[in-house]
Design an enzyme around this catalytic site. Structure first.
Site, PDB file in Angstrom:
ATOM      1  N   HIS A 126       0.869  -1.179   0.000  1.00  0.00           N
ATOM      2  CA  HIS A 126       0.000   0.000   0.000  1.00  0.00           C
ATOM      3  C   HIS A 126       0.908   1.231   0.000  1.00  0.00           C
ATOM      4  O   HIS A 126       2.032   1.174   0.498  1.00  0.00           O
ATOM      5  CB  HIS A 126      -0.833  -0.049   1.289  1.00  0.00           C
ATOM      6  CG  HIS A 126      -1.888   0.993   1.415  1.00  0.00           C
ATOM      7  ND1 HIS A 126      -1.616   2.259   1.868  1.00  0.00           N
ATOM      8  CD2 HIS A 126      -3.215   0.948   1.183  1.00  0.00           C
ATOM      9  CE1 HIS A 126      -2.745   2.953   1.897  1.00  0.00           C
ATOM     10  NE2 HIS A 126      -3.732   2.188   1.486  1.00  0.00           N
ATOM     11  N   ASP A 203       3.001  -4.907   7.593  1.00  0.00           N
ATOM     12  CA  ASP A 203       1.811  -4.072   7.504  1.00  0.00           C
ATOM     13  C   ASP A 203       0.610  -5.014   7.618  1.00  0.00           C
ATOM     14  O   ASP A 203       0.302  -5.754   6.681  1.00  0.00           O
ATOM     15  CB  ASP A 203       1.835  -3.337   6.156  1.00  0.00           C
ATOM     16  CG  ASP A 203       0.543  -2.579   5.879  1.00  0.00           C
ATOM     17  OD1 ASP A 203      -0.452  -2.798   6.590  1.00  0.00           O
ATOM     18  OD2 ASP A 203       0.539  -1.783   4.922  1.00  0.00           O
ATOM     19  N   GLN A 206      -4.704  -5.268   6.595  1.00  0.00           N
ATOM     20  CA  GLN A 206      -5.775  -6.083   5.996  1.00  0.00           C
ATOM     21  C   GLN A 206      -5.847  -7.490   6.564  1.00  0.00           C
ATOM     22  O   GLN A 206      -6.617  -8.319   6.082  1.00  0.00           O
ATOM     23  CB  GLN A 206      -5.582  -6.153   4.472  1.00  0.00           C
ATOM     24  CG  GLN A 206      -5.710  -4.821   3.770  1.00  0.00           C
ATOM     25  CD  GLN A 206      -7.107  -4.219   3.888  1.00  0.00           C
ATOM     26  OE1 GLN A 206      -8.080  -4.908   4.199  1.00  0.00           O
ATOM     27  NE2 GLN A 206      -7.213  -2.924   3.661  1.00  0.00           N
ATOM     28  N   LYS A 229     -10.152  -0.808  10.546  1.00  0.00           N
ATOM     29  CA  LYS A 229     -10.279  -1.917   9.580  1.00  0.00           C
ATOM     30  C   LYS A 229     -10.580  -3.235  10.287  1.00  0.00           C
ATOM     31  O   LYS A 229     -10.543  -4.301   9.677  1.00  0.00           O
ATOM     32  CB  LYS A 229      -9.010  -2.030   8.745  1.00  0.00           C
ATOM     33  CG  LYS A 229      -8.829  -0.844   7.785  1.00  0.00           C
ATOM     34  CD  LYS A 229      -7.618  -1.038   6.914  1.00  0.00           C
ATOM     35  CE  LYS A 229      -7.172   0.238   6.239  1.00  0.00           C
ATOM     36  NZ  LYS A 229      -8.000   0.642   5.107  1.00  0.00           N
ATOM     37  N   CYS A 367      -4.676   2.728  -3.620  1.00  0.00           N
ATOM     38  CA  CYS A 367      -3.417   3.159  -3.007  1.00  0.00           C
ATOM     39  C   CYS A 367      -2.333   2.094  -3.188  1.00  0.00           C
ATOM     40  O   CYS A 367      -1.528   1.847  -2.273  1.00  0.00           O
ATOM     41  CB  CYS A 367      -3.590   3.477  -1.526  1.00  0.00           C
ATOM     42  SG  CYS A 367      -4.703   4.836  -1.234  1.00  0.00           S
TER      43      CYS A 367
HETATM   44  C1  LIG Z   1      -2.433  -2.792   3.338  1.00  0.00           C
HETATM   45  C2  LIG Z   1      -2.721  -1.439   3.916  1.00  0.00           C
HETATM   46  N1  LIG Z   1      -1.754  -0.787   4.569  1.00  0.00           N
HETATM   47  C3  LIG Z   1      -1.951   0.414   5.114  1.00  0.00           C
HETATM   48  C4  LIG Z   1      -3.163   1.049   5.025  1.00  0.00           C
HETATM   49  C5  LIG Z   1      -3.333   2.383   5.660  1.00  0.00           C
HETATM   50  O1  LIG Z   1      -4.203   2.299   6.722  1.00  0.00           O
HETATM   51  P1  LIG Z   1      -4.708   3.647   7.460  1.00  0.00           P
HETATM   52  O2  LIG Z   1      -5.240   4.530   6.375  1.00  0.00           O
HETATM   53  O3  LIG Z   1      -5.771   3.145   8.374  1.00  0.00           O
HETATM   54  O4  LIG Z   1      -3.557   4.233   8.148  1.00  0.00           O
HETATM   55  C6  LIG Z   1      -4.205   0.422   4.340  1.00  0.00           C
HETATM   56  C7  LIG Z   1      -5.516   1.102   4.167  1.00  0.00           C
HETATM   57  O5  LIG Z   1      -6.185   0.948   3.168  1.00  0.00           O
HETATM   58  C8  LIG Z   1      -3.983  -0.854   3.777  1.00  0.00           C
HETATM   59  O6  LIG Z   1      -4.948  -1.491   3.120  1.00  0.00           O
END
Ligand SMILES: Cc1ncc(COP(=O)(O)O)c(C=O)c1O
Length: 409
Positions: A126, A203, A206, A229, A367
Site C-alpha cells: 500500500h 503491515d 488487511q 479496519k 493506493c
Molecule cells: C495494506 C494497507 N496498509 C496500510 C493502510 C493504511 O491504513 P490507514 O489509512 O488506516 O492508516 C491500508 C488502508 O487501506 C492498507 O490497506
C-alpha cells in the site's frame, strides 16, 4: 445465508448501519477493506466511556482520570493479548497503520539507515508502506528496492535471498494485499530476513479482521495495524514492536507524557510505551478498539477465518459466471478481497452503476499504484468482505454486474 459456523442473522443484527436502504435499495456493503462497519458493542463502549469516564489519562489525581487511565491501559493489555505480544510496553497506540509505519521510518529509519544502505519492500505494498520509505531513503541517501510479484499476484520469493544484501537495513512487507487479497507467508519471509540479520516490519492493516495474528509466532520485529479496519473506531491504531527493538528507538514526537522531566536545558524521556506516545492519546479510540477485539473473540476468530474463505470461494466462482469479467490476483492464499476488471467498462463506471443498485464497492488504484502497474492496469473494481457479508451480498453484486453489462451493451 452463508457461514456454516456463524449465526449470520445474529451477526448482521450486531451492525446497525447495515439495515438501511441506499438509493432505494437495501445496502450491500462490500468495501470493508477501506473501513469496516462497527458493531453495537463498539458504539456502546464509546457512548459509555464519554457518558461515565471521560477524563485525561496518566496525570489526574481524581476518580475519573483514574478510570480513564485504567480503561486506556486496559485496552493496551487487551491488544497485547489479542496479538500475543510478550509485554504491554510493546504496544504503542498511534492514529493508524500509516502513522505506525511513519513512526518506524522516522525513528528506526533515521537512526539505523544511512547513505548507501538499502530498504527492501515489495511491489504489492500500500502507498502507506512505500512513501514513508521513499521519504526516508531520499533523506538519508539510501536505496529503496522491491520484491517483484508474479502474474498470480504472489511475491517472487525466489528472488528474496538475492535482494537481501549486507546493506539491507529493513524489510517491510504487507501481510495481506489490500488490492488483490494475497496472503504473504510472513513467518517464512521473516525467517529468511533474520537469517541475513535484517529486521522485518509487517503491515497488518488487511489481516487483523480476517484471521488470528500471533506476533511471537511470526517473529516479526514490527507489526502495524488500524482499528477502523477491524470493527474499531477511526483514529486509533497500533504499532507492535519487540521490546528490545523499541528500546533502541529515539523519541519521535515531543510533548506531554513522553517525558519524565523537562528543564530549559534538557529533557529526560519517559520509558516505553509512553516515550513513543506524545500528547493526549486517543483514549476513547483505544476503548473502542478493545471492545472490537472482545467482539472478534466472542464471534470466534477461527470461525471468522473459515467464513472469509468460504465467501471468497463462493465469490470467485460467482464472478467467473459474469461474461467479460477478469479476476485479478490468483494467489494460492487469499483473504477478503475480490478484485476484477470488466471488459471495455471503466472501473469507476462499474462502481457508479453498482452504487445505484445499493452495492458499495471500491473502484480505483486502491493506493497500490505500483502493484496495478505490474498488471498493466490503472484501476480495478474491488469488492471486499467482512464477517457480516453473506452469499446474498455476492449474489447482489453479480446481479449489479449484469446491469453494468446491459448499460454498456
Ligand atoms: C495494506 C494497507 N496498509 C496500510 C493502510 C493504511 O491504513 P490507514 O489509512 O488506516 O492508516 C491500508 C488502508 O487501506 C492498507 O490497506
Amino acid at each position: 445465508m452463508s457461514g456454516a459456523t456463524l449465526d449470520m442473522a445474529r451477526i448482521r443484527a450486531d451492525f446497525p448501519i447495515l439495515h438501511q436502504e441506499v438509493r432505494g435499495r437495501p445496502l450491500v456493503y462490500l468495501d470493508s477493506a477501506a473501513t469496516t462497519q462497527k458493531p453495537q458493542a463498539v458504539i456502546d463502549a464509546l457512548v459509555r466511556y464519554y457518558t461515565h469516564d471521560n477524563a485525561n489519562v496518566h496525570r489526574g489525581v481524581h476518580a475519573l482520570s483514574e478510570r480513564s487511565t485504567q480503561a486506556y491501559e486496559g485496552a493496551r493489555e487487551r491488544v497485547r493479548r489479542f496479538i500475543n505480544a510478550r509485554e504491554t510496553k510493546e504496544i504503542i497506540f498511534v492514529r493508524g497503520c500509516t502513522e505506525a509505519i511513519n513512526l518506524v521510518a522516522q525513528t528506526y529509519g533515521r537512526t539505523k539507515v544511512g547513505p548507501g544502505d538499502e530498504v527492501l519492500i515489495t511491489a504489492m505494498e500500500h502507498h502507506s508502506d512505500i512513501v514513508p520509505w521513499q521519504m526516508l531513503c531520499q533523506h538519508v541517501g539510501a536505496t529503496l528496492k522491491m520484491v517483484p510479484v508474479d502474474e498470480n499476484g504472489e511475491l517472487r520469493l525466489e528472488q528474496l535471498d538475492t535482494l537481501l544484501t549486507e546493506r539491507t537495513r529493513l524489510l517491510a512487507v504487507t501481510h495481506v494485499s489490500n488490492a488483490l487479497g494475497t496472503v504473504n507467508p510472513i513467518k517464512e519471509i521473516t525467517r529468511r530476513a533474520h537469517a541475513r540479520g535484517v529486521p522485518v516490519l509487517v503491515d497488518g492493516a488487511q489481516a487483523m479482521q480476517h484471521f488470528r495474528v500471533d506476533v511471537q509466532d511470526l517473529d516479526c520485529d514490527f507489526y502495524a495495524f488500524s482499528g477502523h479496519k477491524m470493527f474499531g473506531p477511526t483514529g486509533i491504531g497500533v504499532l507492535y514492536g519487540k521490546a528490545q527493538v523499541l528500546e533502541s528507538l529515539p523519541p519521535w514526537q515531543g510533548g506531554g507524557d513522553m517525558i519524565l522531566t523537562v528543564t530549559m536545558e534538557k529533557t529526560v524521556y519517559n520509558r516505553l510505551p509512553y516515550r513513543l506516545e506524545a500528547g493526549t492519546p486517543n483514549i476513547s479510540g483505544a476503548v473502542g478498539l478493545a471492545a472490537a477485539l472482545d467482539y472478534l473473540d466472542s464471534v470466534g476468530r477461527e470461525a471468522i477465518a473459515a467464513h472469509d474463505q468460504e465467501l471468497l470461494e463462493y465469490g470467485t466462482q460467482a464472478l467467473e459466471t459474469v461474461p467479460g469479467l477478469r479476476l485479478m490476483g490468483r494467489a494460492r492464499e487469499r483473504s477478503g478481497v475480490l478484485s476484477f476488471l470488466m471488459e471495455d467498462v471503466h472501473a469507476h463506471d462499474v462502481g457508479t452503476i453498482l452504487d445505484r443498485e445499493g452495492v458499495a464497492i471500491r473502484a480505483g488504484h486502491h493506493c497500490a499504484q505500483p502493484l496495478l502497474a505490474c498488471f498493466g492496469v490503472a484501476a480495478t473494481v474491488r469488492a471486499s468482505l467482512a464477517l457480516y457479508n453473506t452469499r446474498e451480498d455476492i449474489d447482489a453484486l453479480v446481479r449489479g454486474l449484469h446491469k453494468v453489462r446491459e448499460v454498456f451493451a
